[in-house]
Design a protein around this motif. Structure first.
Motif, PDB file in Angstrom:
ATOM      1  N   GLU A 170      44.592  45.932  57.002  1.00 51.76           N
ATOM      2  CA  GLU A 170      44.088  46.327  58.320  1.00 51.76           C
ATOM      3  C   GLU A 170      42.590  46.087  58.429  1.00 51.76           C
ATOM      4  O   GLU A 170      42.083  45.820  59.504  1.00 51.76           O
ATOM      5  N   TRP A 171      41.895  46.217  57.310  1.00 55.74           N
ATOM      6  CA  TRP A 171      40.446  46.011  57.296  1.00 55.74           C
ATOM      7  C   TRP A 171      40.004  45.765  55.860  1.00 55.74           C
ATOM      8  O   TRP A 171      40.697  46.115  54.909  1.00 55.74           O
ATOM      9  N   TYR A 172      38.853  45.138  55.728  1.00 58.47           N
ATOM     10  CA  TYR A 172      38.209  45.039  54.423  1.00 58.47           C
ATOM     11  C   TYR A 172      36.722  44.865  54.636  1.00 58.47           C
ATOM     12  O   TYR A 172      36.280  44.409  55.683  1.00 58.47           O
ATOM     13  N   GLU A 173      35.961  45.313  53.636  1.00 60.61           N
ATOM     14  CA  GLU A 173      34.516  45.147  53.706  1.00 60.61           C
ATOM     15  C   GLU A 173      33.987  44.753  52.338  1.00 60.61           C
ATOM     16  O   GLU A 173      34.507  45.188  51.316  1.00 60.61           O
ATOM     17  N   ARG A 174      32.988  43.924  52.372  1.00 62.78           N
ATOM     18  CA  ARG A 174      32.377  43.419  51.145  1.00 62.78           C
ATOM     19  C   ARG A 174      31.169  44.284  50.801  1.00 62.78           C
ATOM     20  O   ARG A 174      30.424  44.699  51.682  1.00 62.78           O
ATOM     21  N   SER A 175      31.002  44.548  49.514  1.00 61.28           N
ATOM     22  CA  SER A 175      29.836  45.290  49.056  1.00 61.28           C
ATOM     23  C   SER A 175      29.448  44.779  47.672  1.00 61.28           C
ATOM     24  O   SER A 175      30.173  43.993  47.064  1.00 61.28           O
ATOM     25  N   LEU A 176      28.308  45.223  47.209  1.00 61.81           N
ATOM     26  CA  LEU A 176      27.880  44.869  45.865  1.00 61.81           C
ATOM     27  C   LEU A 176      28.254  46.009  44.933  1.00 61.81           C
ATOM     28  O   LEU A 176      27.836  47.146  45.137  1.00 61.81           O
ATOM     29  N   GLY A 177      29.065  45.694  43.927  1.00 63.79           N
ATOM     30  CA  GLY A 177      29.465  46.678  42.941  1.00 63.79           C
ATOM     31  C   GLY A 177      28.730  46.454  41.643  1.00 63.79           C
ATOM     32  O   GLY A 177      27.808  45.645  41.560  1.00 63.79           O
ATOM     33  N   GLU A 178      29.151  47.164  40.616  1.00 63.78           N
ATOM     34  CA  GLU A 178      28.515  47.047  39.306  1.00 63.78           C
ATOM     35  C   GLU A 178      28.595  45.632  38.751  1.00 63.78           C
ATOM     36  O   GLU A 178      27.676  45.143  38.133  1.00 63.78           O
ATOM     37  N   GLY A 179      29.718  44.965  38.946  1.00 63.21           N
ATOM     38  CA  GLY A 179      29.910  43.630  38.404  1.00 63.21           C
ATOM     39  C   GLY A 179      29.649  42.517  39.400  1.00 63.21           C
ATOM     40  O   GLY A 179      30.090  41.393  39.200  1.00 63.21           O
ATOM     41  N   GLY A 180      28.977  42.798  40.495  1.00 62.03           N
ATOM     42  CA  GLY A 180      28.739  41.797  41.524  1.00 62.03           C
ATOM     43  C   GLY A 180      29.436  42.190  42.807  1.00 62.03           C
ATOM     44  O   GLY A 180      29.593  43.369  43.103  1.00 62.03           O
ATOM     45  N   LYS A 181      29.921  41.186  43.554  1.00 61.83           N
ATOM     46  CA  LYS A 181      30.569  41.506  44.829  1.00 61.83           C
ATOM     47  C   LYS A 181      31.949  42.120  44.590  1.00 61.83           C
ATOM     48  O   LYS A 181      32.629  41.814  43.619  1.00 61.83           O
ATOM     49  N   GLU A 182      32.311  43.009  45.489  1.00 61.07           N
ATOM     50  CA  GLU A 182      33.651  43.570  45.489  1.00 61.07           C
ATOM     51  C   GLU A 182      34.027  43.882  46.927  1.00 61.07           C
ATOM     52  O   GLU A 182      33.180  43.891  47.810  1.00 61.07           O
ATOM     53  N   PHE A 183      35.305  44.107  47.145  1.00 61.93           N
ATOM     54  CA  PHE A 183      35.820  44.390  48.468  1.00 61.93           C
ATOM     55  C   PHE A 183      36.575  45.712  48.434  1.00 61.93           C
ATOM     56  O   PHE A 183      37.318  45.976  47.491  1.00 61.93           O
ATOM     57  N   THR A 184      36.376  46.511  49.462  1.00 66.65           N
ATOM     58  CA  THR A 184      37.217  47.676  49.695  1.00 66.65           C
ATOM     59  C   THR A 184      38.213  47.244  50.760  1.00 66.65           C
ATOM     60  O   THR A 184      37.825  46.691  51.787  1.00 66.65           O
ATOM     61  N   VAL A 185      39.493  47.462  50.489  1.00 66.03           N
ATOM     62  CA  VAL A 185      40.566  46.955  51.344  1.00 66.03           C
ATOM     63  C   VAL A 185      41.434  48.124  51.807  1.00 66.03           C
ATOM     64  O   VAL A 185      41.869  48.936  50.991  1.00 66.03           O
ATOM     65  N   GLY A 186      41.663  48.216  53.109  1.00 61.84           N
ATOM     66  CA  GLY A 186      42.554  49.219  53.672  1.00 61.84           C
ATOM     67  C   GLY A 186      43.833  48.563  54.144  1.00 61.84           C
ATOM     68  O   GLY A 186      43.790  47.569  54.865  1.00 61.84           O
ATOM     69  N   VAL A 187      44.970  49.093  53.702  1.00 60.86           N
ATOM     70  CA  VAL A 187      46.265  48.513  54.075  1.00 60.86           C
ATOM     71  C   VAL A 187      47.151  49.572  54.733  1.00 60.86           C
ATOM     72  O   VAL A 187      47.009  50.762  54.482  1.00 60.86           O
ATOM     73  N   SER A 188      48.055  49.098  55.563  1.00 57.05           N
ATOM     74  CA  SER A 188      49.075  49.972  56.148  1.00 57.05           C
ATOM     75  C   SER A 188      50.425  49.576  55.582  1.00 57.05           C
ATOM     76  O   SER A 188      50.652  48.421  55.225  1.00 57.05           O
ATOM     77  N   PHE A 189      51.305  50.565  55.479  1.00 53.43           N
ATOM     78  CA  PHE A 189      52.670  50.292  55.046  1.00 53.43           C
ATOM     79  C   PHE A 189      53.437  49.710  56.229  1.00 53.43           C
ATOM     80  O   PHE A 189      53.467  50.303  57.297  1.00 53.43           O
ATOM     81  N   ILE A 190      54.053  48.534  56.028  1.00 51.21           N
ATOM     82  CA  ILE A 190      54.857  47.969  57.112  1.00 51.21           C
ATOM     83  C   ILE A 190      56.335  47.983  56.787  1.00 51.21           C
ATOM     84  O   ILE A 190      57.170  47.846  57.676  1.00 51.21           O
TER      85      ILE A 190
END
Length: 142
Positions: free
Chosen positions: A97-117
């Motif tokens: 449904e959405w995702y956002e990119r951020s900088l984590g400890e090991g470099g770039k990472e994404f937080t991802v939100g999903v819905s059950f279909i």
């Protein structure tokens, strides 16, 4: 002059529970005959009856984007979620449904939100019972 306070409105139909849960997922292409990626281990950060959120270092697995194809058709994620106590596994097909990119400890990472279909009635009952036992929920920020 004082700035007006911003208010974040929660749009989820179901509350989320802050819980770290192991899961395995595979990206499923909406084209290429429904091609599946290899299994990837992950950790859910929060979960509710409507879906969950997790972090990943890449939005692609084996050349399949977790959200969409080049023609912008929507891909899905097949998830096996391992609820405590050990031995409680549920499966679901999910859509990003959405995702956002951020900088984590090991470099770039994404937080991802999903819905059950797609989820069986039995797995939904198992998840509902599990969540009913949880006391830590998150309903947004004011």
């Amino acid at each position: 002059m004082e700035k007006p306070k911003r208010r974040i409105v929660e749009r989820r139909a179901h509350e989320r529970h802050l819980k770290r849960i192991n899961f395995i997922y595979r990206a499923k292409s909406s084209s290429e005959g429904g091609r599946l990626s290899r299994p990837v281990r992950g950790e859910i950060e929060n979960i509710g009856l409507g879906g969950f959120a997790f972090r990943t270092s890449s939005m692609e697995v084996d050349g399949i984007h977790l959200s969409f194809n080049d023609d912008f058709s929507r891909n899905t994620i097949l998830a096996e979620i391992f609820l405590p106590p050990p031995g409680k596994k549920i499966t679901a097909e999910c859509m990003v449904e959405w995702y956002e990119r951020s900088l984590g400890e090991g470099g770039k990472e994404f937080t991802v939100g999903v819905s059950f279909i797609d989820m069986s009635d039995e797995d939904r009952r198992i998840l509902r019972r599990y969540l009913a036992k949880e006391t830590t929920s998150w309903n947004g920020i004011e």
